[in-house]
Design an enzyme around this catalytic site. Structure first.
Site, mmCIF file in Angstrom:
data_model
loop_
_atom_site.group_PDB
_atom_site.id
_atom_site.type_symbol
_atom_site.label_atom_id
_atom_site.label_comp_id
_atom_site.label_asym_id
_atom_site.label_seq_id
_atom_site.Cartn_x
_atom_site.Cartn_y
_atom_site.Cartn_z
ATOM 1 N N ARG A 236 0.882 -1.506 -0.337
ATOM 2 C CA ARG A 236 0.061 -0.134 0.408
ATOM 3 C C ARG A 236 0.893 1.553 0.022
ATOM 4 N NH1 ARG A 236 -3.785 -2.741 -1.347
ATOM 5 N NH2 ARG A 236 -5.607 -3.653 -0.748
ATOM 6 N N GLU A 265 -4.128 7.404 -5.018
ATOM 7 C CA GLU A 265 -4.549 6.383 -6.061
ATOM 8 C C GLU A 265 -6.102 6.620 -7.197
ATOM 9 O OE1 GLU A 265 -3.658 2.444 -5.561
ATOM 10 O OE2 GLU A 265 -2.225 2.626 -4.795
ATOM 11 N N HIS A 284 -1.276 0.092 -10.228
ATOM 12 C CA HIS A 284 -1.949 -0.829 -9.135
ATOM 13 C C HIS A 284 -2.669 -2.223 -9.572
ATOM 14 C CE1 HIS A 284 -4.085 -1.760 -5.166
ATOM 15 N NE2 HIS A 284 -3.630 -2.535 -5.331
HETATM 16 C C1 8YV Z 1 -6.700 -4.735 -6.107
HETATM 17 C C2 8YV Z 1 -5.294 -5.593 -3.656
HETATM 18 O O1 8YV Z 1 -6.249 -3.836 -6.249
HETATM 19 O O2 8YV Z 1 -5.956 -7.046 -3.085
HETATM 20 C C3 8YV Z 1 -5.569 -5.933 -3.184
HETATM 21 O O3 8YV Z 1 -5.707 -5.361 -1.405
HETATM 22 O O4 8YV Z 1 -5.031 -4.392 -3.951
HETATM 23 C C4 8YV Z 1 -5.546 -5.535 -5.251
HETATM 24 O O5 8YV Z 1 -5.670 -7.154 -5.417
HETATM 25 C C5 8YV Z 1 -7.960 -4.596 -5.649
HETATM 26 O O6 8YV Z 1 -8.744 -6.039 -5.637
HETATM 27 C C6 8YV Z 1 -8.788 -3.602 -6.416
HETATM 28 O O7 8YV Z 1 -9.785 -3.313 -6.124
#
Ligand code: 8YV
Length: 324
Positions: A236, A265, A284
């Site tokens: 993150r 983001e 991302h």
């Molecule tokens: C995706 C993520 O960005 O699962 C997470 O925590 O950061 C990523 O896999 C997320 O699911 C987006 O919707």
């Protein structure tokens, strides 16, 4: 009557049909609380399914019947878990299905940042490859360099496996818990954060965002890193103080960074990160393959169905709610 669920993400038709066998599915574009349709659906919803939206006290205040929230993600930093607990709302997530894909993304970022992949590809596009390349096109090796992993959870372990077995990299790690299997199978060494930062050639961050990990890497920590070190973040954005990182990259306090996640983001096009040639910024895409995103959606749908059937024994963030 079937329980009403608010679905705030588009899903493939087969998963929608599966949901409709169990629920009255109300599709929303987002969870924008100024939208009357959102307010109307949340007033009756018993379940929530989606990702990427904040679920906080304000939302819970207008969703008095909510029992289960199922997020299509492993991370749940956009949920107020204390508020969910107080309201006895179960939160489920998708922790296992994306592990290998996010580890692949992390290794890709290490390679891209080390070999200046973006910059050299752009130079080819611009027609600058007109002769044998010289040293200003060169990168640095990845294999056999020391890798420091911050957060030895599922994803950290999958990164360690690739790095150790595939690239012969010695592994250091800093985590909440020591992991004996990783130490035995990959000769990984547990370190304090400061030691890991001082000794690693590559530092990968895979910790979730919590009050404790916010700005875990700031100016002081960046100052401990080698000038030749490369920082990779696929966890993150807010685990790193982005302003301090920009400063460290500008002043060559560290060599480079590979970032899939950002404090805000989508990353604003005016971000200084985009002006630096020693940073690779990805949008991302950690888990963003067709196969893995489908597996996450399917897992989140199953979590919701099982939770309502009282049969969910995994993927719960706050299982104490079930016990209560
Ligand atoms: C995706 C993520 O960005 O699962 C997470 O925590 O950061 C990523 O896999 C997320 O699911 C987006 O919707």
């Amino acid at each position: 009557m079937k329980p009403i669920i608010a679905l705030y993400k588009k899903l493939p038709d087969n998963l929608i049909k599966r949901l409709q066998q169990h629920f009255d599915v109300q599709l929303l574009d987002n969870l924008d609380l100024s939208d009357p349709k959102v307010i109307q659906v949340l007033a009756n919803a018993q379940g929530l399914l989606g990702s990427g939206q904040n679920v906080d006290k304000n939302l819970l205040a207008i969703a008095p019947h909510l029992k289960v929230a199922s997020t299509i993600s492993v991370g749940y930093d956009n949920f107020d878990v204390d508020a969910l607990n107080n309201n006895k709302i179960l939160l489920t997530h998708t922790p296992t299905v994306l592990t290998e894909t996010v580890a692949d993304t992390t290794i890709m970022l290490m390679l891209m940042a080390a070999r200046n992949a973006l910059t050299v590809a752009e130079r080819v596009n611009k027609g600058e490859w007109t002769d044998n390349i010289d040293a200003d096109w060169f990168g640095c090796d990845v294999h056999h360099k020391t890798l420091g992993i911050i957060g030895m959870g599922r994803i950290g372990k999958a990164i360690a496996k690739r790095a150790y077995h595939g690239f012969g990299m010695p592994i250091l790690y800093y985590s909440n818990h020591q992991s004996l299997p990783i130490e035995q199978q990959m000769d990984a060494h547990y370190c304090e954060l400061a030691d890991l930062l001082a000794q690693s050639d590559f530092v990968c961050i895979t910790v979730p965002l919590t009050a404790k990990t916010e700005h875990l890497i700031g100016r002081q920590q960046l100052a401990l890193m080698k000038k030749s070190a490369i920082l990779i973040n696929t966890g993150r954005g807010k685990t790193v103080d982005e302003a301090a990182l920009i400063e460290a990259l500008k002043t060559h306090q560290i060599q480079a960074a590979g970032l899939d996640v950002f404090a805000q983001e989508p990353l604003d096009k005016s971000s200084e990160l985009l002006q630096l040639d020693n940073v690779v910024c990805l949008p991302h895409i950690g888990s963003a393959t067709h196969e893995t995103r489908y597996a996450m959606e399917e897992c989140a749908v199953d979590n919701l169905i099982k939770a309502f059937a009282g049969q969910l024994h995994e993927n719960c963030v706050n299982p104490q709610v079930i016990d209560a």
